[in-house]
Design an enzyme around this catalytic site. Sequence first.
Site, PDB file in Angstrom:
ATOM      1  N   CYS A  79      -1.429  35.121  55.371  1.00  0.00           N
ATOM      2  CA  CYS A  79      -2.282  34.412  54.406  1.00  0.00           C
ATOM      3  C   CYS A  79      -1.819  32.981  54.158  1.00  0.00           C
ATOM      4  O   CYS A  79      -0.620  32.700  54.183  1.00  0.00           O
ATOM      5  CB  CYS A  79      -2.272  35.124  53.067  1.00  0.00           C
ATOM      6  SG  CYS A  79      -2.692  36.856  53.135  1.00  0.00           S
ATOM      7  N   ARG A  97      -1.419  30.564  61.291  1.00  0.00           N
ATOM      8  CA  ARG A  97      -0.595  31.613  60.696  1.00  0.00           C
ATOM      9  C   ARG A  97      -1.194  33.005  60.927  1.00  0.00           C
ATOM     10  O   ARG A  97      -0.498  34.005  60.774  1.00  0.00           O
ATOM     11  CB  ARG A  97      -0.462  31.380  59.188  1.00  0.00           C
ATOM     12  CG  ARG A  97       0.312  30.132  58.838  1.00  0.00           C
ATOM     13  CD  ARG A  97       0.145  29.788  57.374  1.00  0.00           C
ATOM     14  NE  ARG A  97       0.684  30.806  56.500  1.00  0.00           N
ATOM     15  CZ  ARG A  97       1.847  30.709  55.874  1.00  0.00           C
ATOM     16  NH1 ARG A  97       2.586  29.651  56.029  1.00  0.00           N
ATOM     17  NH2 ARG A  97       2.254  31.672  55.084  1.00  0.00           N
ATOM     18  N   TRP A 126      -5.042  37.484  55.431  1.00  0.00           N
ATOM     19  CA  TRP A 126      -4.631  38.409  56.490  1.00  0.00           C
ATOM     20  C   TRP A 126      -4.549  39.769  55.813  1.00  0.00           C
ATOM     21  O   TRP A 126      -3.672  40.007  54.980  1.00  0.00           O
ATOM     22  CB  TRP A 126      -3.285  37.985  57.051  1.00  0.00           C
ATOM     23  CG  TRP A 126      -2.829  38.761  58.249  1.00  0.00           C
ATOM     24  CD1 TRP A 126      -3.144  38.524  59.547  1.00  0.00           C
ATOM     25  CD2 TRP A 126      -1.925  39.874  58.264  1.00  0.00           C
ATOM     26  NE1 TRP A 126      -2.508  39.423  60.364  1.00  0.00           N
ATOM     27  CE2 TRP A 126      -1.752  40.266  59.606  1.00  0.00           C
ATOM     28  CE3 TRP A 126      -1.256  40.592  57.269  1.00  0.00           C
ATOM     29  CZ2 TRP A 126      -0.951  41.336  59.987  1.00  0.00           C
ATOM     30  CZ3 TRP A 126      -0.450  41.654  57.639  1.00  0.00           C
ATOM     31  CH2 TRP A 126      -0.302  42.016  58.992  1.00  0.00           C
ATOM     32  N   ASN A 186      -0.823  35.283  48.168  1.00  0.00           N
ATOM     33  CA  ASN A 186      -0.138  35.770  49.376  1.00  0.00           C
ATOM     34  C   ASN A 186       0.915  36.763  48.918  1.00  0.00           C
ATOM     35  O   ASN A 186       1.579  36.525  47.916  1.00  0.00           O
ATOM     36  CB  ASN A 186       0.594  34.632  50.095  1.00  0.00           C
ATOM     37  CG  ASN A 186      -0.359  33.622  50.702  1.00  0.00           C
ATOM     38  OD1 ASN A 186      -1.568  33.801  50.653  1.00  0.00           O
ATOM     39  ND2 ASN A 186       0.192  32.565  51.257  1.00  0.00           N
ATOM     40  N   GLY A 187       1.105  37.824  49.683  1.00  0.00           N
ATOM     41  CA  GLY A 187       2.131  38.809  49.307  1.00  0.00           C
ATOM     42  C   GLY A 187       1.487  40.155  49.006  1.00  0.00           C
ATOM     43  O   GLY A 187       0.312  40.371  49.326  1.00  0.00           O
ATOM     44  N   GLU A 203      11.059  40.367  75.965  1.00  0.00           N
ATOM     45  CA  GLU A 203      10.302  39.202  75.494  1.00  0.00           C
ATOM     46  C   GLU A 203       9.068  38.952  76.377  1.00  0.00           C
ATOM     47  O   GLU A 203       7.991  38.638  75.868  1.00  0.00           O
ATOM     48  CB  GLU A 203      11.232  37.976  75.455  1.00  0.00           C
ATOM     49  CG  GLU A 203      10.597  36.661  75.058  1.00  0.00           C
ATOM     50  CD  GLU A 203       9.964  36.632  73.669  1.00  0.00           C
ATOM     51  OE1 GLU A 203      10.130  37.588  72.884  1.00  0.00           O
ATOM     52  OE2 GLU A 203       9.257  35.651  73.382  1.00  0.00           O
ATOM     53  N   LYS A 221       5.270  38.970  74.978  1.00  0.00           N
ATOM     54  CA  LYS A 221       4.328  37.845  75.127  1.00  0.00           C
ATOM     55  C   LYS A 221       2.994  38.354  75.642  1.00  0.00           C
ATOM     56  O   LYS A 221       1.944  37.978  75.154  1.00  0.00           O
ATOM     57  CB  LYS A 221       4.866  36.778  76.097  1.00  0.00           C
ATOM     58  CG  LYS A 221       5.986  35.898  75.629  1.00  0.00           C
ATOM     59  CD  LYS A 221       5.659  34.964  74.502  1.00  0.00           C
ATOM     60  CE  LYS A 221       5.786  35.633  73.180  1.00  0.00           C
ATOM     61  NZ  LYS A 221       6.860  35.511  72.329  1.00  0.00           N
ATOM     62  N   GLU A 267       1.104  40.463  72.991  1.00  0.00           N
ATOM     63  CA  GLU A 267       0.625  39.676  71.848  1.00  0.00           C
ATOM     64  C   GLU A 267      -0.680  38.958  72.133  1.00  0.00           C
ATOM     65  O   GLU A 267      -1.569  38.952  71.292  1.00  0.00           O
ATOM     66  CB  GLU A 267       1.670  38.604  71.479  1.00  0.00           C
ATOM     67  CG  GLU A 267       2.848  39.112  70.707  1.00  0.00           C
ATOM     68  CD  GLU A 267       3.854  37.999  70.428  1.00  0.00           C
ATOM     69  OE1 GLU A 267       4.322  37.895  69.295  1.00  0.00           O
ATOM     70  OE2 GLU A 267       4.191  37.229  71.355  1.00  0.00           O
ATOM     71  N   HIS A 312      14.591  56.846  84.027  1.00  0.00           N
ATOM     72  CA  HIS A 312      14.570  57.839  82.957  1.00  0.00           C
ATOM     73  C   HIS A 312      13.224  57.893  82.246  1.00  0.00           C
ATOM     74  O   HIS A 312      13.156  58.242  81.072  1.00  0.00           O
ATOM     75  CB  HIS A 312      15.706  57.549  81.964  1.00  0.00           C
ATOM     76  CG  HIS A 312      17.048  57.536  82.619  1.00  0.00           C
ATOM     77  ND1 HIS A 312      17.678  58.692  83.038  1.00  0.00           N
ATOM     78  CD2 HIS A 312      17.848  56.516  82.987  1.00  0.00           C
ATOM     79  CE1 HIS A 312      18.834  58.375  83.615  1.00  0.00           C
ATOM     80  NE2 HIS A 312      18.958  57.061  83.607  1.00  0.00           N
ATOM     81  N   LYS A 340       1.648  34.299  62.352  1.00  0.00           N
ATOM     82  CA  LYS A 340       2.771  33.460  62.765  1.00  0.00           C
ATOM     83  C   LYS A 340       3.966  33.688  61.857  1.00  0.00           C
ATOM     84  O   LYS A 340       5.100  33.718  62.293  1.00  0.00           O
ATOM     85  CB  LYS A 340       2.327  31.998  62.700  1.00  0.00           C
ATOM     86  CG  LYS A 340       3.400  31.003  63.127  1.00  0.00           C
ATOM     87  CD  LYS A 340       3.615  31.083  64.608  1.00  0.00           C
ATOM     88  CE  LYS A 340       4.784  30.271  65.097  1.00  0.00           C
ATOM     89  NZ  LYS A 340       5.320  30.834  66.353  1.00  0.00           N
TER      90      LYS A 340
HETATM   91  C1  G6P Z   1       5.816  37.176  63.909  1.00  0.00           C
HETATM   92  C2  G6P Z   1       5.501  36.127  64.958  1.00  0.00           C
HETATM   93  C3  G6P Z   1       6.533  36.216  66.083  1.00  0.00           C
HETATM   94  C4  G6P Z   1       7.925  36.044  65.512  1.00  0.00           C
HETATM   95  C5  G6P Z   1       8.212  37.054  64.399  1.00  0.00           C
HETATM   96  C6  G6P Z   1       9.483  36.692  63.655  1.00  0.00           C
HETATM   97  O1  G6P Z   1       5.620  38.438  64.427  1.00  0.00           O
HETATM   98  O2  G6P Z   1       4.203  36.331  65.487  1.00  0.00           O
HETATM   99  O3  G6P Z   1       6.279  35.196  67.020  1.00  0.00           O
HETATM  100  O4  G6P Z   1       8.863  36.203  66.525  1.00  0.00           O
HETATM  101  O5  G6P Z   1       7.156  37.034  63.429  1.00  0.00           O
HETATM  102  O6  G6P Z   1       9.277  35.468  63.023  1.00  0.00           O
HETATM  103  P1  G6P Z   1      10.396  34.449  62.627  1.00  0.00           P
HETATM  104  O7  G6P Z   1       9.652  33.303  62.009  1.00  0.00           O
HETATM  105  O8  G6P Z   1      11.261  35.151  61.626  1.00  0.00           O
HETATM  106  O9  G6P Z   1      11.145  34.071  63.837  1.00  0.00           O
END
Ligand code: G6P
Length: 610
Positions: free
Chosen positions: A2, A27, A74, A100-101, A483, A487, A490, A506, A605
Amino acid sequence: MCGIVGYIGNKNCIPILINGLKRLEYRGYDSAGIAYLADGSSFVIKNKGKVSLLEEKLSHLNINSNLGIGHTRWATHGIPNEINAHPHFNEDKTLYVIHNGIIENYQTIRASLRKLGYNFITETDSETIPYLIDSFLKKGFPLCKSVQLALNEIEGTYGLAVIYLNEPDKIIAARKGSPLILGIGENENFVASDVSAILAHTKQVVYLEDGEMAVVYKDHFVVKTIEDVEIKKEITEITMSLEEIDKGGYPHFMLKEIMEQPDSVQNSMRGRLIYEEGTAKLGGLEGYIDRIVNSKRIIISACGTSWHAGLVGEYMLEQFTRIPTEVEYASEFRYRNPIISKDDTIIFISQSGETADTLAAMREAKRKGALALGICNVVGSSIARESMTGIYTHAGPEIGVASTKAFSSQLIVLALITLLIARKKDMSLVDGQGIVEEMTKLPDKIRQILKLNSEIEAIAEKFKSATNFLYLGRGYNFPVALEGALKLKEISYIHAEGYPAAEMKHGPIALIDDNMPTVFIAPKDSTYDKIISNIEETKARKGVIIGIASENDDNIDRLVDYSIKIPDTIRMLMPILTVIPLQLLAYHIAVKKGLNVDQPRNLAKSVTVE
Ligand code: G6P
């Protein structure tokens, strides 16, 4: 997650709010809305979906308002729809709140408000706030006091902004666990959850801390605690520029940020490497270095991509400093009563510096007496401010929801810390200089990899219809496999899993057939022969293979269907190179599927709720 933006001043707030909300789109959100005061009346307009839809609705109304608040939601409680979107309001539509929250005790508050005759129209937790404030206004309290009384009853987290038709000279903002700043202008002031929302108008900001609220007028502001004790706040000048948060000619922020990595990696190292001494200089750690070097244990705690960086950090730190190192999901760490001692250094990695779980884990670690070290990208963020010591990654603003340049910069900072500790322990000067030298060469090597962009795009074309992917790597490249898979998940919504290559036998091997692409991260390092065996095993089962390999490796071509050849470096730094083709691969697959790479569905984000 949010986003909040609010304006009070002499200008028309509508374009300011809309542009602010657009800046917050990155965000992650699912609906948007604004409330404003004009001509002695108040109005609210909201919708499911994009800010551009809201803009379109507003363009038909000839509004001129000097006071308003805007929100991108959000969804946490209740589906994304117009009714659940913020601002929420009281029954007579005089009071508007954006939040927000999460209000954890909202059911209890709802029940007691229902007894007072309040009828709820949304499924949200947030709607309790205007009703609760309204219940105090009805008892005759002024707005500020009513907000304080309401917040005293609320359990959970909030960053909120409130406007009230009967007190049209102010916005009230309050923070607990969800970031909120004030932007200070001339005869105008702003409230925002993120500097990018107001950067076009002012660089002077005030960071609110948890438990603080601000009464924001057009020409001044007052900050106090929820308990009504006035606090003097410092105004901070933001160094980030508007250009830095623009796309700079790229179709997506994600691609721009991938391409920026030669510079962002350089910026993370700038002024921090001392070749003559074969070590690193990290001003942010001053006063704490001995304590860090003498730690009995290091724990790294983070979420998402930052957690993957932590895994690489574990390999670096244990290899070179010999300090036992563990990596923990912040969300698990904070709730499982971890054993923490004063001899522990706990590193919290967060791009945004606002991730709720990481922040809470850090507070818990501090409470238990450990040294809390923050690695953050966003300057002035909560984790950066509250950690006892820390290092900024200096990667520049990262807007794309899928983290890319922040990851490589986090790895640089972890390498710098490793080098610093190791040199204070028993690493030789020559070995230290070797690492410094290799680090210095990274930006050029990244440039070389980025030249493979079209080659990787062509590979992506072949795989855009895949429904499952496997990513395998060993040693330092195991976290890179995680990672790479993250990616792809996501932004392309293709199911992908990362595994240590040996673990394939396994379980995941059962999935391999001629429809299942496997990405092997197989540079020529000490695990090369082992990973080649895993490639053979995959080949034997007709698996389709993409290999990330060393530039001089001709042997691998007979085994893999597609190879992406990249330069080598020392093992500890290899993830900074191997991750780049994986970022590009995920990016191009998603684009070829026609997806909105910068705003992937359901993701945020900055995850400011637990
Ligand atoms: C969200 C973002 C990710 C990020 C994660 C941790 O899921 O989409 O890209 O890695 O939060 O965020 P931070 O700001 O703590 O690195």
